[in-house]
Design an enzyme around this catalytic site. Structure first.
Site, PDB file in Angstrom:
ATOM      1  CB  SER A   1      25.309 -21.284  12.893  1.00 37.72           C
ATOM      2  OG  SER A   1      24.950 -20.719  14.135  1.00 37.72           O
TER       3      SER A   1
ATOM      4  CG  HIS B   1      25.097 -23.338   8.738  1.00 42.09           C
ATOM      5  ND1 HIS B   1      25.998 -22.420   8.261  1.00 42.09           N
ATOM      6  CD2 HIS B   1      24.412 -22.724   9.735  1.00 42.09           C
ATOM      7  CE1 HIS B   1      25.883 -21.302   8.964  1.00 42.09           C
ATOM      8  NE2 HIS B   1      24.934 -21.455   9.856  1.00 42.09           N
TER       9      HIS B   1
ATOM     10  CE  LYS C   1      24.859 -18.038   6.912  1.00 44.19           C
ATOM     11  NZ  LYS C   1      23.967 -18.181   8.051  1.00 44.19           N
TER      12      LYS C   1
END
Ligand SMILES: *Cc1c(COP(=O)(O)O)cnc(C)c1O
Length: 386
Positions: free
Chosen positions: A182, A210, A240
């Site tokens: 991250s 991610h 996200k």
């Protein structure tokens, strides 16, 4: 008023943090999330949200959340196991499982809780966890909470991992790793880790916060790398790239059934509002069909790296996370402030979050080419002067 000594201690520690440029404060957004946001009445170009595909304020997803609230109400009223598991969530689990190429899935309210759920649900005393030292903080907390024996290896050091596995006589072995790190943006050596999981009869837990939505045509890092195995337990967060909230865990049916029965962060919490699942269905529709968003993001990443190559210290990242390493905390904070004053919001990330201070630039599909070019231009100007 009597003096409370605890407060004096807390204040003294905060003063120390300020002196070391490590004091944290929050900026208040006066607009929705996006490439352009309003802070203190000023419009800023935002390069620090994890809204990689620009979906946090997507009209179709907002409409689905509104329709979801109208259809299902706002509160879920209970935990999933008691009376809080809705048809819209059951359908979403089936869709997310298929999207990850797994037989089954469950959703949780946050990625942090999903990590606590998997690790504490699967391992305990007498078991061992094997973790990359650069893993996300929530994985570190999950390991501590599980009471399993914690073995950590240097970042992406597969040989060190093998030595730890070979020396272990634990009952259950769980390898734990971020798929995309991250703070660095690099990808873990997952193929080698899977081979080790097979050789040493371990499970491999992958946190794809991610990679989901960004890599592997949106299906995540495993698809990007062409990896599949029943030994893999897959987790992706939905706040996200997906632009909504929550997380999901996908695995073999027996693993999911086991977690539903053992994972306290799943069992002892009120289920997320069903409207979140309704919004997530719409988000998945966009992720599946709007390929242009991913193409735009990958074009921005390539442009950013080409433009800055050799002119500052980049890390080997092909993801939306593009850190620029800086010599010290003061420089990182000063550059972030100079960018902010010029209308560009880029986070400075400092110890203890990372060992080396850096700017953490996040590119998204919502940025235009001109905006990414403007960021590169001002970065080069400020870095030259610092
Ligand atoms: C953001 C993040 C989490 C936590 O997910 P939330 O949904 O924000 O709680 C977990 N793991 C990694 C690697 C993350 O980056």
């Amino acid at each position: 008023m009597t003096e409370i000594s605890l407060f004096a201690q807390l204040a003294a520690e905060l003063t120390e943090r300020k002196a070391a440029s490590l004091y944290r404060t929050r900026r208040v957004l006066e607009s929705a999330q996006g490439a352009r946001v309003t802070v203190a009445g000023r419009e800023l170009l935002n390069f620090c949200s994890n809204d990689y595909l620009g979906l946090a304020n997507h009209p179709a997803i907002v409409a689905a959340a509104q329709a979801g609230a109208a259809r299902w109400g706002v509160g879920s009223g209970a935990s999933h196991l008691v009376a809080g598991h809705f048809a819209v969530e059951q359908e979403l689990e089936e869709r997310l499982a298929a999207w990850a190429g797994k037989p089954a899935a469950i959703t949780l309210s946050t990625g942090y809780m999903a990590n606590l759920a998997v690790v504490t649900g699967l391992v305990g005393r007498g078991d061992a966890v094997f973790a990359d030292k650069t893993n996300h903080a929530s994985l570190n907390d999950a390991m501590a909470l599980s009471r399993a024996d914690v073995k950590r290896f240097p970042h992406s050091d597969v040989a060190a991992l093998e030595r730890l596995l070979a020396a272990s006589s634990a009952k259950r072995k769980l390898i734990i790793v971020d798929a995309v790190f991250s703070m660095d943006g690099d990808i873990a050596p997952l193929a080698q880790m899977l081979a080790l999981a097979e050789a040493y009869d371990a499970m491999l837990y992958i946190d794809d916060a991610h990679g989901f939505g960004v890599l592997g045509e949106g299906r995540g890092t495993l698809v990007e790398l062409g990896l599949a195995s029943p030994r893999i337990i897959y987790m992706a967060t939905l706040g996200k790239a997906a632009g909504v909230a929550g997380a999901y865990i996908a695995a073999e049916q027996v693993v999911i059934d086991y977690l539903i029965n053992t994972a306290k962060p799943y069992i002892y919490t009120t289920a997320a509002p069903p409207m979140i699942a309704a919004a997530m269905h719409a988000s998945l529709d966009v992720i599946e069909t709007d390929i242009a968003r991913r193409d735009t993001l990958h074009r921005h990443i390539a442009y950013f790296r080409e433009t800055l190559a050799g002119r500052c210290e980049l890390l080997p990242s092909r993801t939306a996370i593009q850190p620029i390493i800086l010599p010290d905390v003061e420089t990182a904070v000063a550059i972030s402030q100079a960018l902010f004053d010029a209308g560009f919001w880029v986070a400075a990330i400092r110890p203890p979050t990372v060992p080396t201070p850096r700017l953490r630039v996040i590119l998204t599909a919502a940025h235009t080419e001109a905006e990414v070019a403007a960021l590169c231009e001002i970065l080069l100007k400020i870095l030259k002067g610092s």
